[in-house]
Scaffold this motif. Structure first.
Motif: not given
Length: 446
Positions: A314-322, A340-345, A368-376, A391-394
């Motif tokens: 599975p791919t988990v895509r998170l965008n604008d999530v609290v 896991i991928e997404g932004d503004m988490i 695998s292949d984490i691709d997250i823009g902004r995570l707090s 592995n991957g990138t934040i």
């Protein structure tokens, strides 16, 4: 990229479409006075369905209608697609979830009637397009006996066979086990409220069993879309993805009081979560669940993968999530692969009671292949990561007031480690903006 809006299948229906159950003898019995009154309403419900015919609709006018039947019956109350109960593909419509209610009567004995599922869409039947809308379906768990001890339980809707089930402006509350066991037939849930489901299953099993608001087996080509909905208090998950490699979309939802987690992810090719607020632990949930040491399902995690029941990771895509207030970690992969991928988490207040990390892999699992823009990650009682082979990138990690620091990142690259920066503020709905009665049934899904 946003999907093209699609019209709801019931958008042409009139407010009172369907065979009126009062025309077949149903009468409101809001005080649940007797088993005879509950039997009368159940018989009227089934007579209305027979009159509507295959793939027809029944209409529940204003009022509370308790249903039930005497005697030893180990089948659901309404078997849809079985001669003598209801023909295939019956839709259920009301005058609104605060006006029309079907509820399970308390005038039953657990030993003689342990299976109290409301509606069972039977296997090996083509149900076509089915709509449940503008109604409250009440499992009445707090007034029922110990069904678990008698070997039974209840669900609101259990689906089998073929077809497409759509829920709109429905309040599904108080069922022993899952509210909706949707299998591969549940397609859309829009403007609904799920509340107080699977509380009894936890309490009567001494914490040995939990249930969920929605369980899905969505398969390839048959996605499930959950939109504009409110989830309040259950012992398990808001969404339990159990089998198959389908796509699950959860958008513009407000979720509180998930005993196990927001999503138990044992399958699916994609879990797409956008504009979602999730709070796991709440005083409301704690008050409803019995305090059973070692079985504290009062807000554990956000998403976890602990089983592999599909041929696609599975791919988990998170965008604008609290996601906030978890007694344990937030994210875990314990078996196989998960992306896991997404932004503004934004993750806050995890590890209130257990564990030492917010995001972790375990055993044979890895991200695998984490691709997250902004995570707090803020105010968590643990280190941010404990990764062994992920592995991957934040690109930007904002963090502060976490015990244990950054932790073990394995092959994950954090391009900007913004220690001390304030949390991000994702765009999520307010609780009053979603759930029942927030729009007419003619709203399109997005």
């Amino acid at each position: 990229m946003e999907e093209t809006p699609e019209a709801k299948p019931d958008q042409e229906r009139t407010e009172t479409s369907g065979e009126n159950i009062r025309a077949h003898g149903a009468k409101p019995n809001p005080d649940d006075p007797s088993i005879e009154a509950a039997e009368r309403n159940l018989n009227a419900l089934q007579a209305a369905a027979q009159a509507a015919g295959a793939h027809g609709s029944i209409y529940v006018p204003e009022g509370t209608y308790y249903i039930g039947r005497r005697g030893a019956q180990y089948e659901p109350f309404n078997r849809i697609g079985v001669d003598g109960d209801m023909p295939p593909g019956i839709s259920i419509c009301g005058a609104g979830p605060e006006a029309s209610e079907l509820a399970i009567t308390e005038r039953l004995q657990a030993g003689s009637h342990p299976v109290q599922t409301g509606f069972r869409y039977m296997d090996d039947v083509d149900h076509g397009t089915v709509v449940v809308r503008d109604i409250r379906l009440n499992g009445n768990y707090e007034n029922l006996p110990d069904l678990r001890g008698a070997g039974g339980g209840s669900r609101c809707i259990k689906v089998g066979g073929d077809g497409d089930l759509h829920l709109s402006n429905a309040h599904i509350r108080g069922w022993y086990q899952e509210a909706i066991l949707g299998r591969d037939v549940l397609r859309t849930v829009n403007r609904c409220t799920f509340e107080d489901n699977a509380i009894a299953d936890h309490n009567y099993s001494d914490g040995g069993h939990v249930g969920h608001h929605i369980t899905t087996h969505a398969s390839k080509g048959n996605p499930l879309k959950v939109t504009n909905s409110r989830f309040i208090d259950c012992s398990g998950s808001a969404i339990d993805v159990r089998f198959n490699a389908g796509k699950i979309s959860v958008r513009n939802c407000y979720v509180t009081g998930t005993g196990a987690n927001f999503c138990k992810l044992s399958a699916a090719s994609l879990l797409d979560v956008r504009r979602v607020f999730h709070r796991a632990n709440t005083p409301s949930l704690e008050a409803k669940l019995d305090d059973i040491p070692g079985h504290e399902f009062d807000g554990r995690q956000f998403i976890q993968r602990i089983a592999s029941r599909a041929d696609t990771p599975p791919t988990v895509r998170l965008n604008d999530v609290v996601t906030t207030n978890m007694t344990d970690y937030a994210l875990q992969c314990r078996i196989d692969e998960m992306t896991i991928e997404g932004d503004m988490i934004a993750i806050t207040k995890t590890n209130i009671r257990e564990d030492d990390e917010v995001i972790r892999d375990r055993d044979s699992g890895w991200f695998s292949d984490i691709d997250i823009g902004r995570l707090s990650v803020h105010e968590c009682n643990g280190k941010v990561f404990d990764l062994n082979s992920s592995n991957g990138t934040i690109r930007t990690l904002a963090r502060n007031n976490n015990q244990g620091g950054l932790g073990n990142t394995a092959d994950l690259t954090v391009e900007t480690d913004a220690k001390g920066q304030a949390p991000f503020e994702p765009s999520v709905p307010s609780p009053s903006a979603v759930g029942i009665n927030t729009a007419s049934h003619s709203v399109v899904w997005r």
